[in-house]
Structure formats: structure tokens, C-alpha cells
Scaffold this motif. Structure first.
Motif, PDB file in Angstrom:
ATOM      1  N   GLU A  38       0.843  -1.187   0.000  1.00 37.82           N
ATOM      2  CA  GLU A  38       0.000   0.000   0.000  1.00 37.82           C
ATOM      3  C   GLU A  38       0.883   1.243   0.000  1.00 37.82           C
ATOM      4  O   GLU A  38       1.870   1.311   0.737  1.00 37.82           O
ATOM      5  N   GLN A  39       0.502   2.199  -0.820  1.00 36.15           N
ATOM      6  CA  GLN A  39       1.287   3.421  -0.948  1.00 36.15           C
ATOM      7  C   GLN A  39       0.723   4.510  -0.040  1.00 36.15           C
ATOM      8  O   GLN A  39      -0.386   4.992  -0.259  1.00 36.15           O
ATOM      9  N   PRO A  40       1.447   4.925   1.004  1.00 35.60           N
ATOM     10  CA  PRO A  40       0.974   6.024   1.859  1.00 35.60           C
ATOM     11  C   PRO A  40       0.883   7.326   1.074  1.00 35.60           C
ATOM     12  O   PRO A  40       1.508   7.491   0.027  1.00 35.60           O
ATOM     13  N   ALA A  41       0.112   8.253   1.599  1.00 34.84           N
ATOM     14  CA  ALA A  41      -0.009   9.573   0.966  1.00 34.84           C
ATOM     15  C   ALA A  41       1.323  10.297   1.018  1.00 34.84           C
ATOM     16  O   ALA A  41       2.118  10.113   1.952  1.00 34.84           O
ATOM     17  N   PRO A  42       1.604  11.139   0.019  1.00 35.27           N
ATOM     18  CA  PRO A  42       2.862  11.902   0.014  1.00 35.27           C
ATOM     19  C   PRO A  42       2.969  12.795   1.247  1.00 35.27           C
ATOM     20  O   PRO A  42       1.971  13.305   1.758  1.00 35.27           O
ATOM     21  N   ARG A  43       4.190  12.979   1.720  1.00 30.18           N
ATOM     22  CA  ARG A  43       4.401  13.863   2.868  1.00 30.18           C
ATOM     23  C   ARG A  43       4.277  15.323   2.414  1.00 30.18           C
ATOM     24  O   ARG A  43       4.714  15.674   1.315  1.00 30.18           O
ATOM     25  N   PRO A  44       3.689  16.183   3.240  1.00 25.09           N
ATOM     26  CA  PRO A  44       3.570  17.606   2.873  1.00 25.09           C
ATOM     27  C   PRO A  44       4.936  18.220   2.587  1.00 25.09           C
ATOM     28  O   PRO A  44       5.929  17.881   3.235  1.00 25.09           O
ATOM     29  N   ALA A  45       4.962  19.109   1.619  1.00 22.32           N
ATOM     30  CA  ALA A  45       6.221  19.759   1.248  1.00 22.32           C
ATOM     31  C   ALA A  45       5.992  21.256   1.073  1.00 22.32           C
ATOM     32  O   ALA A  45       4.858  21.718   0.912  1.00 22.32           O
ATOM     33  N   ALA A  46       7.069  22.006   1.103  1.00 25.94           N
ATOM     34  CA  ALA A  46       6.992  23.462   0.909  1.00 25.94           C
ATOM     35  C   ALA A  46       6.556  23.772  -0.521  1.00 25.94           C
ATOM     36  O   ALA A  46       6.746  22.947  -1.429  1.00 25.94           O
ATOM     37  N   PRO A  47       5.956  24.941  -0.731  1.00 26.03           N
ATOM     38  CA  PRO A  47       5.547  25.311  -2.090  1.00 26.03           C
ATOM     39  C   PRO A  47       6.708  25.239  -3.068  1.00 26.03           C
ATOM     40  O   PRO A  47       7.817  25.704  -2.782  1.00 26.03           O
ATOM     41  N   GLY A  48       6.461  24.619  -4.227  1.00 27.09           N
ATOM     42  CA  GLY A  48       7.485  24.496  -5.245  1.00 27.09           C
ATOM     43  C   GLY A  48       8.406  23.313  -5.065  1.00 27.09           C
ATOM     44  O   GLY A  48       9.247  23.039  -5.918  1.00 27.09           O
ATOM     45  N   MET A  58       7.668  10.915  -1.591  1.00 23.54           N
ATOM     46  CA  MET A  58       6.818   9.724  -1.598  1.00 23.54           C
ATOM     47  C   MET A  58       7.367   8.706  -0.594  1.00 23.54           C
ATOM     48  O   MET A  58       8.494   8.230  -0.744  1.00 23.54           O
ATOM     49  N   PRO A  59       6.600   8.392   0.447  1.00 24.27           N
ATOM     50  CA  PRO A  59       7.066   7.369   1.395  1.00 24.27           C
ATOM     51  C   PRO A  59       7.177   6.010   0.721  1.00 24.27           C
ATOM     52  O   PRO A  59       6.570   5.757  -0.330  1.00 24.27           O
ATOM     53  N   LYS A  60       7.946   5.143   1.318  1.00 17.84           N
ATOM     54  CA  LYS A  60       8.068   3.780   0.803  1.00 17.84           C
ATOM     55  C   LYS A  60       6.727   3.044   0.958  1.00 17.84           C
ATOM     56  O   LYS A  60       5.989   3.296   1.905  1.00 17.84           O
ATOM     57  N   PRO A  61       6.416   2.136   0.034  1.00 17.89           N
ATOM     58  CA  PRO A  61       5.191   1.332   0.187  1.00 17.89           C
ATOM     59  C   PRO A  61       5.221   0.540   1.493  1.00 17.89           C
ATOM     60  O   PRO A  61       6.282   0.133   1.973  1.00 17.89           O
ATOM     61  N   VAL A  62       4.049   0.335   2.062  1.00 18.73           N
ATOM     62  CA  VAL A  62       3.912  -0.413   3.303  1.00 18.73           C
ATOM     63  C   VAL A  62       3.307  -1.783   2.989  1.00 18.73           C
ATOM     64  O   VAL A  62       2.305  -1.876   2.266  1.00 18.73           O
TER      65      VAL A  62
END
Length: 261
Positions: A55-65, A70-74
């Protein structure tokens, strides 16, 4: 009243679609690094079937631009009972038991006792971050011989939104739901979703049921740093809150149609 003082009962026509118990813990890397052979050996008598999914977790929040990381699949390890009614999930951050054939709280608890004991013995979690108990009720008027009844006569006002008003026709509401989060006591909380809707079948080429059902989804939980030795007691506390919430959501008319025993 939101909470009912009626005693807990069993129903011949319970409308529970699924019951889920989940315990979350700080990530244990060994669970994702190799297959849980010892754990499977310990629970295989109860859950002889095994499958695994990534399962692919949601992307971690990042600064604009900045491109989100992308976290590793679980890996989700899934252990299933011989009859297919029970499912035990294990990932590097949670263990969960779910069933589509709820036999009552005592039997559900016994089904989870052994897997939980072996999980704690093998993986030694420092603590649990969240303990949750979720009841998904899907009321079908057709199955309960209540066709022609309106939800206002079956579900109590706090869970109906505008449908609780006598001058609102049920058929006129295109969408209506209630979502609430509230404290149950100093340690327990609940997230509740309630409202009518259609339940989709995800199986390929399956016919869709056009009946409008009422969904009462109650997620009861506690969070913090919970000692693993207190997990069973925490689940008992959460279950104790579920009865007054459920009984407070159904009217006497629906309570009778569910056939209490």
C-alpha cells in the motif's frame, strides 16, 4: 438524549456490516523488513489463509514548489479465517482485527486475545499510540420489513440533520449527513458519521443495490502512550461507550424491528 440508559442487548436482525478493532504503534521496522513467520505460526490455527499487499501512503507535505516526498510502500500482511468472516491485518504501524459476522463483544474479544498476546510477545511494542473500536451499521428498511417508514421514525434527531424536521420531505434531500467528533470521557473520543445513502458493491460486474440505507459509522478511540498491558482494558472501556451511543441513535420502532433478545 444523545446517550441512552437502555441495557445492552443482542439483536436477531443486527445491521452491522463490519466491526473493526485497530491498535496503532510506533513503526517497527522488522515487520516490514521480513515476513512475519513467527507471528503466522502463532495464529495460523485461527487464521490459516495468508495474503500480502503493498500500500502506498499519501505523500508527505512539502513546501511550495518542492516536490512532495513519496514514502516507501507499506506491506500489509493479511491473515484470514477459514470461513472468510475474520481478517487480521499486520503492518509496521498497526495490528487490526475485523469481521463481517459479528458474534457479540465477548466472542470478538476472545478472537483478538491470542493474536494480541503473540504480537506483544514477538514484537514488544513500546506502547500503543491509538486504540480504536469501530462499528459500521448499515440499516436496510427492506431487510427489516420497514419499507414505507421514514428515517425520522427510525433514527433519533441528533443523527438526522435536516431530515429531523417535519417540513422536510425525505425525497427532497439530495444529500444529508452528520459528522461529529466528541469526547466520551477524559480519555475516550468518538468520530461518528451518520446519514442515508446508497452502498456500492465493488465486485466486478456486480449489480448495484438501489435501496437507500442509513449508515451509522461509530469510531471510538483513545490515544496517547498506552501501555500494551492496558490494551485489553482500553478496548473494554471503548466498548462500554458503544452501547449508550448506539441505543441513543435508534428509536423504539427501529429497536423493535431489530428483534432484541
Amino acid at each position: 438524549m444523545l446517550y441512552s440508559e437502555n441495557p445492552r442487548v443482542h439483536y436477531n436482525k443486527a445491521q452491522l456490516a463490519e466491526v473493526i478493532c485497530q491498535l496503532r504503534f510506533p513503526a517497527i521496522l522488522s515487520i516490514g523488513a521480513r515476513e512475519p513467520v513467527d507471528f503466522q505460526d502463532a495464529v495460523r490455527g485461527m487464521f490459516p489463509r495468508y495474503a500480502a499487499t503493498e500500500e502506498q501512503p499519501a505523500p508527505r507535505p512539502a513546501a511550495p514548489g518542492v516536490k512532495p516526498e513519496m514514502p516507501k510502500p507499506v506491506v500489509n500482511h493479511i491473515f484470514i479465517s477459514a470461513d472468510g468472516h475474520w481478517k487480521l491485518n499486520l503492518t509496521n504501524s498497526f495490528i487490526a482485527l475485523s469481521t463481517v459476522a459479528y458474534p457479540g463483544w465477548e466472542s470478538f474479544g476472545k478472537q483478538f486475545d491470542l493474536p494480541l498476546v503473540h504480537f506483544i510477545r514477538i514484537y514488544k511494542p513500546a506502547f500503543f499510540e491509538r486504540i480504536g473500536l469501530r462499528y459500521v451499521n448499515i440499516f436496510s428498511r427492506r431487510n427489516l420489513a420497514l419499507e414505507g417508514e421514514i428515517w425520522r421514525d427510525l433514527i433519533t434527531a441528533p443523527y438526522l440533520g435536516v431530515l429531523a424536521e417535519e417540513d422536510v420531505e425525505e425525497s427532497a434531500a439530495r444529500k444529508c449527513s452528520v459528522d461529529v467528533e466528541l469526547n466520551l470521557d477524559s480519555t475516550c473520543r468518538a468520530k461518528i458519521h451518520a446519514g442515508p445513502g446508497m452502498v456500492k458493491t465493488n465486485a466486478p460486474n456486480a449489480a448495484q443495490d438501489a435501496e437507500i440505507k442509513f449508515i451509522l459509522d461509530m469510531d471510538l478511540f483513545m490515544s496517547g502512550q498506552i501501555d500494551p498491558r492496558m490494551a485489553a482494558g482500553g478496548l473494554e472501556t471503548l466498548h462500554g461507550h458503544s452501547t449508550p451511543l448506539f441505543q441513543g441513535a435508534v428509536t423504539d420502532r427501529l429497536h423493535s424491528a431489530l428483534e432484541p433478545v
